[in-house]
Design an enzyme around this catalytic site. Structure first.
Site, PDB file in Angstrom:
ATOM      1  N   ASN A 198      15.305  14.249  55.852  1.00 17.94           N
ATOM      2  CA  ASN A 198      14.443  13.871  56.970  1.00 17.94           C
ATOM      3  C   ASN A 198      12.964  13.951  56.613  1.00 17.94           C
ATOM      4  O   ASN A 198      12.158  13.160  57.083  1.00 17.94           O
ATOM      5  CB  ASN A 198      14.721  14.785  58.166  1.00 17.94           C
ATOM      6  CG  ASN A 198      13.843  14.460  59.342  1.00 17.94           C
ATOM      7  OD1 ASN A 198      13.965  13.397  59.937  1.00 17.94           O
ATOM      8  ND2 ASN A 198      12.900  15.352  59.657  1.00 17.94           N
ATOM      9  N   GLN A 213       5.848  19.455  57.011  1.00 16.50           N
ATOM     10  CA  GLN A 213       7.071  18.721  56.666  1.00 16.50           C
ATOM     11  C   GLN A 213       7.028  17.288  57.213  1.00 16.50           C
ATOM     12  O   GLN A 213       7.702  16.965  58.192  1.00 16.50           O
ATOM     13  CB  GLN A 213       8.295  19.452  57.241  1.00 16.50           C
ATOM     14  CG  GLN A 213       8.581  20.776  56.544  1.00 16.50           C
ATOM     15  CD  GLN A 213       9.581  21.638  57.301  1.00 16.50           C
ATOM     16  OE1 GLN A 213       9.495  21.737  58.529  1.00 16.50           O
ATOM     17  NE2 GLN A 213      10.487  22.277  56.599  1.00 16.50           N
ATOM     18  N   ASP A 232      20.984  17.996  56.269  1.00 16.94           N
ATOM     19  CA  ASP A 232      20.060  18.675  57.163  1.00 16.94           C
ATOM     20  C   ASP A 232      19.564  17.717  58.252  1.00 16.94           C
ATOM     21  O   ASP A 232      19.243  16.561  57.966  1.00 16.94           O
ATOM     22  CB  ASP A 232      18.868  19.152  56.307  1.00 16.94           C
ATOM     23  CG  ASP A 232      17.912  20.035  57.062  1.00 16.94           C
ATOM     24  OD1 ASP A 232      18.378  21.014  57.661  1.00 16.94           O
ATOM     25  OD2 ASP A 232      16.697  19.754  57.043  1.00 16.94           O
ATOM     26  N   GLU A 257      24.579  18.583  59.936  1.00 12.13           N
ATOM     27  CA  GLU A 257      23.979  19.458  60.942  1.00 12.13           C
ATOM     28  C   GLU A 257      23.484  18.568  62.069  1.00 12.13           C
ATOM     29  O   GLU A 257      22.454  17.904  61.936  1.00 12.13           O
ATOM     30  CB  GLU A 257      22.804  20.242  60.347  1.00 12.13           C
ATOM     31  CG  GLU A 257      22.207  21.208  61.337  1.00 12.13           C
ATOM     32  CD  GLU A 257      20.714  21.472  61.160  1.00 12.13           C
ATOM     33  OE1 GLU A 257      20.241  22.476  61.691  1.00 12.13           O
ATOM     34  OE2 GLU A 257      20.024  20.669  60.506  1.00 12.13           O
TER      35      GLU A 257
END
Ligand code: GLC
Length: 551
Positions: A103, A168, A200, A243
């Site tokens: 991501n 991020q 993730d 996830e």
């Protein structure tokens, strides 16, 4: 037909190199250290290791901020150490899955550095906006800590999107070059022998940047299919473990009729399980199990109790959530992001019987169980640490200084040295010798679970048990059946069951040397201790499976 789908019936152990075993005394765990602990993990009964991100990182989010996807962070060793580890894991009969953090990257990643300079190649690798979007301070994953989701970059003089922390930046998955790079990353680690990825933040990977912040924005489920196709071409038996904390009705699209994720963490059941543990009332858990029952034949749920993040209870009703907070995290400093609890299992549940109940339930839920390092010995948390670091303290191997984790005096993550969960009291070495310890009990439980392949493979149904405290699940696979009964109440309860299945006239207890006979209609009245569990095999189908041997 699906006999070879190893992930449908495996025990996954989640660990972070950083805090598992330090071999060179620099205070950070490494691959060489992990290698030395593979015997321990094998004896415990672990089939699959899920290793948290270990690639190059400035480490502002426990490694979930990667600055080079193709390199092992030097603190954990070298690429050579990784290959040695893969070899050793294979020798120990264990598969390895690693995180795929697709991501976002770290802000330090050269791709982002190039993108902020408007470098031609990387210009559109991230999600940029010339104007500040109206939803710039909405949709934060870490509310209370994170202030916004769009941040102004002084260099490019534009805003970049970050679903998580400011450091991020989200990759622009709409860009085919980015998706091609993600596939290259997958291909790289597959070639080095991993059996798949814990993907993730899946919902955020597939959300459409243009529609971000708007309700009902469309999602790119085709990205998942694309990833899966690639994975399967390169490595037929590798898997994607996603996830995605989503509603049951939405999980269907993630499994994509067997073309998407192979496994998904069952956050829905997890949260309702914690409500059941907090209240003793299993009815919402039953509904959660039923709501997540239908999945494609090749898919599987990953069931878990705790992970490396907070215990997220956001999806419960307000009242249910309050019940869980009151019971397991009453002090505000135990709570985080307005939705979760930053504590370990053993300390939260307190009572030993209660944590044993939780694990026994976990191993008997439909799916593949995932356990977290340290929970097998009942480790606690350190609330003086930042955010989720509270539950990321070093593995407690022994009562030697630094818990036998490291020879260093100063550690990056301090060990727990105070209170009832201090390493002096709670450690592998002590528990290995004590027949009544958590560790020995866990080994027995894992062995027991392995004797019941029906749970991973079979059909299941919930049996009415005449009490809102009692969960009874019957599994059947290839003509054999297993019945697992749990009492969530803190007092003894009598369960009443009727078993309408072949062999239902006699129940053979798999833990105690006793069996029960039903009446003419295969009805049973069964005493259960407080937080008690009972594992049975249905009689005439009992192929002489013996009592699980003590660890
Ligand atoms: C996932 C991880 C979490 C991390 C976040 C950002 O939710 O589980 O630890 O902070 O993604 O990568």
């Amino acid at each position: 037909m699906f006999d070879d789908l190893w992930y449908k019936n495996a025990l996954i152990y989640s660990l972070d190199l950083e805090t598992f075993m330090d071999s060179n005394g620099d205070g950070v765990g490494d691959f060489v250290g992990l290698n030395r602990r593979l015997d321990y993990l094998q004896t415990l009964g672990v089939d699959v290791l899920w290793v948290a991100p270990f690639q190059k990182t400035p480490n502002r989010d426990n490694g979930y901020d990667i600055s080079d996807y193709y390199t092992v962070d030097p603190r954990h060793g070298s690429g050579g150490d990784f290959v040695e580890f893969m070899h050793e894991a294979k020798k120990h009969g264990m598969r390895v899955i690693i995180d795929l953090v697709a991501n976002h990257t770290s802000i330090d990643h050269p791709w982002f550095q190039a993108s902020r300079k408007k470098d031609e190649r990387f210009h559109d690798w991230y999600v940029w906006s010339k104007k500040r979007p109206p939803d710039w301070n909405e949709g934060m994953v870490f509310p209370g800590v994170q202030k916004r989701t769009w941040t102004f970059d002084k260099e490019r003089r534009e805003y970049y999107f970050h679903r998580f922390y400011e450091h991020q930046p989200d990759l622009n998955m709409d860009n085919p070059a980015v998706r091609a790079e993600i596939r290259r990353i997958m291909g790289f680690w597959l070639e080095l022998g991993v059996s798949g990825f814990r993907v993730d933040a899946v919902p955020f990977i597939i959300e459409r940047p243009k529609l971000r912040g708007k309700k009902n924005g469309s999602m790119h489920f085709d990205f998942l299919t694309e990833m899966r196709d690639f994975l399967q071409w390169r490595s037929g038996d590798a898997v994607l473990l996603g996830e995605a904390n989503v509603l049951p009705k939405d999980s269907k699209a993630y499994f994509a009729d067997g073309q998407g994720l192979h496994l998904m963490f069952n956050f829905w059941v997890n949260q309702h399980l914690f409500y059941a543990l907090a209240s003793g009332d299993i009815r919402p858990l039953l509904a959660a199990l039923r709501a997540t029952k239908k999945i494609p034949p090749g898919a599987q749920w990953a069931q878990f109790l705790r992970n490396h993040d907070e215990l997220d209870i956001d999806r419960l009703t307000e009242e249910q959530r309050q019940t869980v907070f009151d019971r397991f995290g009453p002090d505000p400093k135990m709570q985080i992001y307005h939705r979760g609890i930053r504590r370990r299992l053993a300390s939260m549940l307190g009572d030993r019987g209660h944590s044993r109940l939780a694990h026994s339930v976990l191993f008997s839920l439909p799916g593949t169980p995932v356990i977290r390092y340290g929970d097998e010995i009942g480790m606690g948390e350190d609330l003086s640490l930042n955010e989720r670091d509270a539950v990321r303290t070093p593995m407690q191997w022994s009562d030697e200084p630094s818990a036998g984790f490291s020879a260093a005096e100063k550690l990056i993550h301090p060990v727990i040295d105070k209170g009832a969960f201090a390493y002096k009291f709670v450690n592998v070495e002590n528990q290995r010798r004590d027949p009544d310890s958590n560790l020995r009990w866990m080994r027995r439980l894992i062995a027991l679970r392995k004797e019941c392949p029906e749970i991973g493979w079979g059909e299941w149904e919930i049996l009415p048990a005449g009490s809102k405290h009692v969960l009874a699940i019957l599994y059947t696979w290839r003509g054999t059946s297993v019945l697992v009964v749990h009492n969530f109440a803190d007092r003894p309860v009598e369960a009443r069951l009727r078993i309408d299945a072949p062999g239902g006239e006699r129940l053979v207890d798999l833990l105690d040397p006793i069996s029960l006979d039903g009446d003419r209609e295969n009805r049973y009245r069964m005493k259960l201790d407080e937080f008690g569990s009972r594992w049975f095999r249905l009689s005439n189908l009992n192929y002489g499976i013996e009592r699980a041997e003590g660890g």
